[in-house]
Design a protein around this motif. Sequence first.
Motif, short mmCIF file in Angstrom:
data_model
loop_
_atom_site.label_atom_id
_atom_site.label_comp_id
_atom_site.label_asym_id
_atom_site.label_seq_id
_atom_site.Cartn_x
_atom_site.Cartn_y
_atom_site.Cartn_z
N VAL A 17 -40.08 -7.41 -36.63
CA VAL A 17 -41.41 -6.90 -36.31
C VAL A 17 -41.26 -5.47 -35.82
O VAL A 17 -40.15 -5.00 -35.57
N GLY A 18 -42.37 -4.80 -35.65
CA GLY A 18 -42.35 -3.42 -35.19
C GLY A 18 -42.23 -3.30 -33.67
O GLY A 18 -42.39 -4.27 -32.93
N ARG A 19 -41.94 -2.08 -33.26
CA ARG A 19 -41.79 -1.77 -31.83
C ARG A 19 -43.05 -2.09 -31.05
O ARG A 19 -42.99 -2.65 -29.95
N THR A 20 -44.20 -1.77 -31.61
CA THR A 20 -45.47 -2.03 -30.93
C THR A 20 -45.65 -3.52 -30.67
O THR A 20 -46.10 -3.92 -29.60
N LYS A 21 -45.29 -4.35 -31.64
CA LYS A 21 -45.42 -5.80 -31.48
C LYS A 21 -44.51 -6.30 -30.36
O LYS A 21 -44.90 -7.15 -29.56
N VAL A 22 -43.30 -5.78 -30.27
CA VAL A 22 -42.38 -6.19 -29.20
C VAL A 22 -42.97 -5.82 -27.84
O VAL A 22 -42.99 -6.64 -26.92
N TYR A 23 -43.51 -4.61 -27.73
CA TYR A 23 -44.12 -4.21 -26.46
C TYR A 23 -45.37 -5.04 -26.16
O TYR A 23 -45.65 -5.33 -24.99
N ASP A 24 -46.11 -5.44 -27.19
CA ASP A 24 -47.25 -6.35 -26.97
C ASP A 24 -46.78 -7.69 -26.42
O ASP A 24 -47.39 -8.26 -25.52
#
Length: 61
Positions: A17-24
């Motif tokens: 997954v993308g970086r934004t998803k991990v931070y979410d």
Amino acid sequence: MTDQLMTVREVTATLKVGRTKVYDLIRTRELPSLTIGRSRRIPAQAVRAYLASRMDLGGAA
């Protein structure tokens, strides 16, 4: 995932997954993390637990 702590980049590669998803996931506390100085680290066990919980749910979002 032999290391005890993973970087966000390693988690993105593991979960595909993308970086934004991990931070979410971190923000919503679905994926526990800690900060060391200015670095964000995620325990490898937390990633394994997250994957196991998603498998139990049948991969539902």
